[in-house]
Design a protein around this motif. Structure first.
Motif, mmCIF file in Angstrom:
data_model
loop_
_atom_site.group_PDB
_atom_site.id
_atom_site.type_symbol
_atom_site.label_atom_id
_atom_site.label_comp_id
_atom_site.label_asym_id
_atom_site.label_seq_id
_atom_site.Cartn_x
_atom_site.Cartn_y
_atom_site.Cartn_z
ATOM 1 N N LEU B 244 -60.152 38.097 30.958
ATOM 2 C CA LEU B 244 -59.242 39.240 31.136
ATOM 3 C C LEU B 244 -59.570 39.966 32.417
ATOM 4 N N LYS B 245 -60.798 40.058 32.647
ATOM 5 C CA LYS B 245 -61.218 40.765 33.850
ATOM 6 C C LYS B 245 -60.800 40.030 35.102
ATOM 7 N N PRO B 267 -38.622 45.907 43.383
ATOM 8 C CA PRO B 267 -37.987 46.189 42.102
ATOM 9 C C PRO B 267 -38.798 45.830 40.902
ATOM 10 N N GLY B 268 -39.791 44.963 41.074
ATOM 11 C CA GLY B 268 -40.584 44.593 39.908
ATOM 12 C C GLY B 268 -41.857 45.359 39.802
ATOM 13 N N LEU B 269 -41.965 46.397 40.703
ATOM 14 C CA LEU B 269 -43.208 47.144 40.751
ATOM 15 C C LEU B 269 -43.503 47.891 39.452
ATOM 16 N N PRO B 270 -42.558 48.564 38.863
ATOM 17 C CA PRO B 270 -42.858 49.251 37.613
ATOM 18 C C PRO B 270 -43.338 48.302 36.544
ATOM 19 N N GLU B 271 -42.793 47.132 36.524
ATOM 20 C CA GLU B 271 -43.210 46.166 35.517
ATOM 21 C C GLU B 271 -44.606 45.692 35.767
ATOM 22 N N LEU B 272 -44.899 45.539 37.086
ATOM 23 C CA LEU B 272 -46.247 45.126 37.432
ATOM 24 C C LEU B 272 -47.244 46.211 37.065
ATOM 25 N N LEU B 273 -46.858 47.406 37.334
ATOM 26 C CA LEU B 273 -47.730 48.520 36.992
ATOM 27 C C LEU B 273 -47.919 48.611 35.480
ATOM 28 N N ASN B 274 -46.914 48.417 34.785
ATOM 29 C CA ASN B 274 -47.015 48.471 33.336
ATOM 30 C C ASN B 274 -47.875 47.339 32.809
ATOM 31 N N GLN B 275 -47.752 46.240 33.436
ATOM 32 C CA GLN B 275 -48.554 45.104 33.024
ATOM 33 C C GLN B 275 -50.022 45.350 33.317
ATOM 34 N N GLN B 276 -50.197 46.014 34.515
ATOM 35 C CA GLN B 276 -51.573 46.319 34.870
ATOM 36 C C GLN B 276 -52.187 47.274 33.857
ATOM 37 N N ARG B 277 -51.397 48.250 33.488
ATOM 38 C CA ARG B 277 -51.872 49.196 32.490
ATOM 39 C C ARG B 277 -52.212 48.522 31.178
ATOM 40 N N LYS B 278 -51.494 47.650 30.761
ATOM 41 C CA LYS B 278 -51.764 46.911 29.526
ATOM 42 C C LYS B 278 -53.013 46.065 29.649
ATOM 43 N N GLU B 279 -53.160 45.486 30.827
ATOM 44 C CA GLU B 279 -54.355 44.663 31.040
ATOM 45 C C GLU B 279 -55.604 45.526 31.021
ATOM 46 N N ILE B 280 -55.491 46.734 31.652
ATOM 47 C CA ILE B 280 -56.629 47.646 31.664
ATOM 48 C C ILE B 280 -56.969 48.056 30.234
ATOM 49 N N ALA B 281 -55.969 48.389 29.477
ATOM 50 C CA ALA B 281 -56.229 48.802 28.100
ATOM 51 C C ALA B 281 -56.846 47.678 27.300
ATOM 52 N N LEU B 283 -58.459 45.247 28.554
ATOM 53 C CA LEU B 283 -59.807 45.050 29.096
ATOM 54 C C LEU B 283 -60.770 46.047 28.471
ATOM 55 N N ASN B 284 -60.395 47.300 28.408
ATOM 56 C CA ASN B 284 -61.235 48.322 27.822
ATOM 57 C C ASN B 284 -61.514 48.027 26.364
ATOM 58 N N ARG B 285 -60.520 47.571 25.685
ATOM 59 C CA ARG B 285 -60.735 47.242 24.273
ATOM 60 C C ARG B 285 -61.720 46.113 24.132
ATOM 61 N N ARG B 286 -61.570 45.199 24.958
ATOM 62 C CA ARG B 286 -62.433 44.030 24.892
ATOM 63 C C ARG B 286 -63.854 44.425 25.275
ATOM 64 N N ARG B 287 -63.940 45.324 26.288
ATOM 65 C CA ARG B 287 -65.254 45.776 26.723
ATOM 66 C C ARG B 287 -65.919 46.564 25.599
ATOM 67 N N THR B 288 -65.195 47.413 25.023
ATOM 68 C CA THR B 288 -65.719 48.199 23.919
ATOM 69 C C THR B 288 -66.246 47.312 22.819
ATOM 70 N N ASN B 289 -65.516 46.265 22.527
ATOM 71 C CA ASN B 289 -66.005 45.330 21.512
ATOM 72 C C ASN B 289 -67.280 44.644 21.975
#
Lengths: 204, 449
Positions: B244-245, B267-281, B283-289
């Motif tokens: 994931l990292k 035009p796909g920037l918001p989607e990319l940003l949203n995807q990035q946000r999901k990946e970060i979350a 990632l954090n979940r996975r890190r926490t585990n």
């Protein structure tokens, strides 16, 4: 009893007395104390004066302080000077004694008065006052007494010259002789007649 | 003086002079019977013992007796007793003193001593005895002060010796009763030394504990600081997290490129940003585990943890050792306290013994010095005999005869004087001069025998 020396001594004394007091002297013979030989001296002096050619009378004065009477016993030396005889006994009161003495003095050249107990009666002092001079007899060897000083001072106060002082030795102070005295009713002293008799018996 | 008074006095009171003369004559005869006297002389020399040379009499700084006291010393009871014994005199000592004569001359070191006696040999013996008596008296005076000191020191030494013997006996009895206190024959350490040894070891162990404690504390601090690293290692050890990292990193790079390329107009920037946000979350979940697992899964952390455990064990071991030592010490002390009286008394006794021993040594030293000084003083004297009497001279006309003659003449003159005074003050009128003086009138005649 009286040696030749005593007679010479009395002559020497008489010479001096008469040399100084030649006008009818009245010589008082006295002493400070009794027994100093004034009777002997008086008799010897009277004899010596008589031998010098003066008519001499020896008077023994005895005063009675109780009666105030004075007895004057007079003695005269005889012509051979070998004895004395009592001529008169005058008893007079004080007032007449002086008068009696004057009368005697008028008759004789020299009066020798032997005064006993000089300070006992005023008459004795009175007799002393009429004397020309005083001869004092004193027993040789006795201690000086205040009476000597008293006599001396008294004579100085009276201005009575002391013709001489005659020290007497033992034999002159007491004479032991056969009783030749005569007693008198008035009790005259016996010493004087005894001495006078002794003087008379001794001879020259 | 009136010759006449003398003449009368002699005539009247001659018997007084004769009586006095007779008494004087009897006295003179009695004195003349005493006979002649012999005089013997000995001489002593006054010496300065410290200088070893003759000392003038007036310089008395080093003499044991003052020169002005020497005549009195020659007549003292001790010297006269010596003399009486020497000449076999049995009478009173006061009868001997007038026969002794001591002369002192200014600036002279020689002092003559004269003794008189009716017998020549006795005079010689007496003069020599006096010189000897003065010399021995001087020595006696010189050494007497040392005698007292020596006697005093000897008595003190005897007392000190008795005290030491008593202490030794008490020490011996205590050590025999409690060998541990006093030490045994097989060489074992005494209780006290054992305690000291244990205490030393305990101190060493304590120092070791402190060192190990520091190491353990350091390791504990290191573990705490190593936790973030351990979390990293835990995270990195999770493969899903790693993928994931990696995916996130790629997407983040792509996004960064796009943003740079198109600066937000993509035009796909918001989607990319949203995807990035999901990946970060994700990632954090996975890190926490990942990091929720035990940190020991981290090698680093496990290593440090192991070291720290070893250090703690070391510390515990040290503490146990110290505890053992303390227990042992307590045990030994209890054993020591059970015999408190003897051990304390023993120490005091030993101290007392040492002090007494030192005092004894000092007294012995002083006694030795005093004895030496006394011997030296006795060998040197202030007074020495230089000339002993061997002959006696006799007075040409003995003193007793002179005294007798003088007594006779005095009595005679006294008698004459008394007679003169009696006559001079006699107020008897036994001479014409006295009568003339009394009345102030001449004496022309003296009558009677």
């Amino acid at each position: 009893m009286i040696s030749k020396a005593d007679r010479e001594q009395f002559a020497f004394l008489a010479f001096h007395v008469f040399f100084r007091y030649s006008t009818k002297p009245i010589v008082a013979v006295t002493s400070a104390l009794a027994g100093d030989g004034k009777g002997y001296v008086g008799a010897g002096l009277a004899r010596a004066l008589a031998m010098s050619g003066r008519s001499t009378v020896l008077i023994e004065v005895s005063g009675n302080s109780e009666t105030a009477m004075t007895t004057l016993q007079t003695y005269s030396v005889n012509s051979s000077f070998d004895s004395m005889r009592m001529d008169e006994r005058i008893v007079a009161d004080a007032r007449e004694t002086r008068h009696a003495l004057r009368e005697i003095n008028a008759r004789f050249d020299v009066l020798v008065i032997v005064i006993e107990d000089l300070f006992t009666t005023s008459m004795n002092l009175e007799l002393l006052s009429v004397s020309s001079c005083v001869v004092i007899s004193i027993a040789m060897g006795r201690r000086a007494d205040h009476a000597d000083l008293r006599l001396r001072d008294f004579l100085v106060a009276l201005e009575k010259p002391i013709a001489g002082v005659v020290p007497t030795l033992k034999s002159a102070q007491s004479v032991s002789l056969p009783a030749l005295t005569k007693t008198t009713p008035l009790g005259t002293s016996r010493a004087m007649p005894t001495m006078i008799a002794a003087l008379a018996n001794s001879g020259t | 003086m009136d010759v006449e008074i003398w003449r009368r006095a002699f005539r009247r009171y001659g018997w007084i002079s004769a009586t006095a003369g007779l008494i004087g004559l009897i006295f003179a005869l009695l004195m003349s019977r005493k006979g002649g006297t012999y005089f013997a002389e000995s001489q002593v020399l006054l010496v300065n013992p410290s200088a070893g040379q003759f000392q003038a009499v007036n310089d008395t700084a080093h003499l044991s007796v003052r020169t002005e006291d020497l005549p009195a010393l020659a007549e003292s009871t001790s010297v006269v007793s010596y003399l009486a014994h020497a000449i076999h005199f049995n009478g009173k000592l006061s009868a001997l003193r007038p026969r002794i004569r001591v002369r002192l001359a200014e600036g002279s070191s020689i002092m003559p001593i004269t003794f008189s006696a009716a017998d020549e040999r006795e005079a010689i013996a007496g003069a020599n005895a006096l010189a000897d008596a003065l010399t021995s008296y001087d020595r006696k005076v010189t050494t007497s002060r040392f005698d007292r000191l020596v006697d005093d020191l000897q008595s003190q030494i005897r007392r000190s010796g008795r005290t030491l013997a008593d202490l030794d006996q008490r020490l011996a009895s205590i050590t025999a009763e409690h060998p541990l206190l006093g030490g045994t024959k097989d060489g074992g350490a005494s209780l006290t030394s054992r305690i000291v040894d244990l205490e030393a070891k305990r101190d060493d162990a304590d120092a070791l504990l402190q060192g190990d404690q520091e190491v353990a504390n350091g390791l504990a601090a290191l573990i705490h600081s190593t936790r973030p690293l351990a979390n990293e290692e835990l995270s990195d050890s999770d493969q899903v997290y790693s993928q994931l990292k990696a995916q996130y990193a790629a997407d983040a790079a792509h996004l960064a490129f796009i943003q740079k390329q198109y600066s937000g107009r993509y035009p796909g920037l918001p989607e990319l940003l949203n995807q990035q946000r999901k990946e970060i979350a994700q990632l954090n979940r996975r890190r926490t585990n990942a990091v929720s697992r035990s940190p020991l899964f981290s090698k680093t952390y496990a290593g440090i943890y192991t070291q720290r455990a070893a250090a703690d064990a070391k510390v515990a071991s040290d503490q146990a050792i110290i505890t053992a030592y303390n227990e042992r010490l307590h045990e030994q002390r209890q054993q020591l306290l059970s015999s408190t009286g003897e051990s304390t008394g023993l120490a005091e006794l030993r101290r007392e013994h040492d002090a007494e021993d030192a005092a004894y040594a000092q007294l012995a030293s002083r006694l030795t010095s005093a004895i030496a000084d006394r011997s030296e003083a006795a060998s040197l004297g202030s007074i020495a005999v230089i000339d002993r009497a061997d002959s006696a001279s006799r007075a040409t006309w003995s003193t007793s005869k002179l005294i007798g003659l003088a007594g006779f003449l005095c009595a005679l003159f006294i008698g004459l004087g008394i007679g003169y005074l009696l006559e001079a003050y006699r107020n008897n009128l036994d001479a014409p001069e006295k009568i003339i003086k009394l009345y102030g009138a001449p004496v022309y005649a003296t009558v009677g025998k």
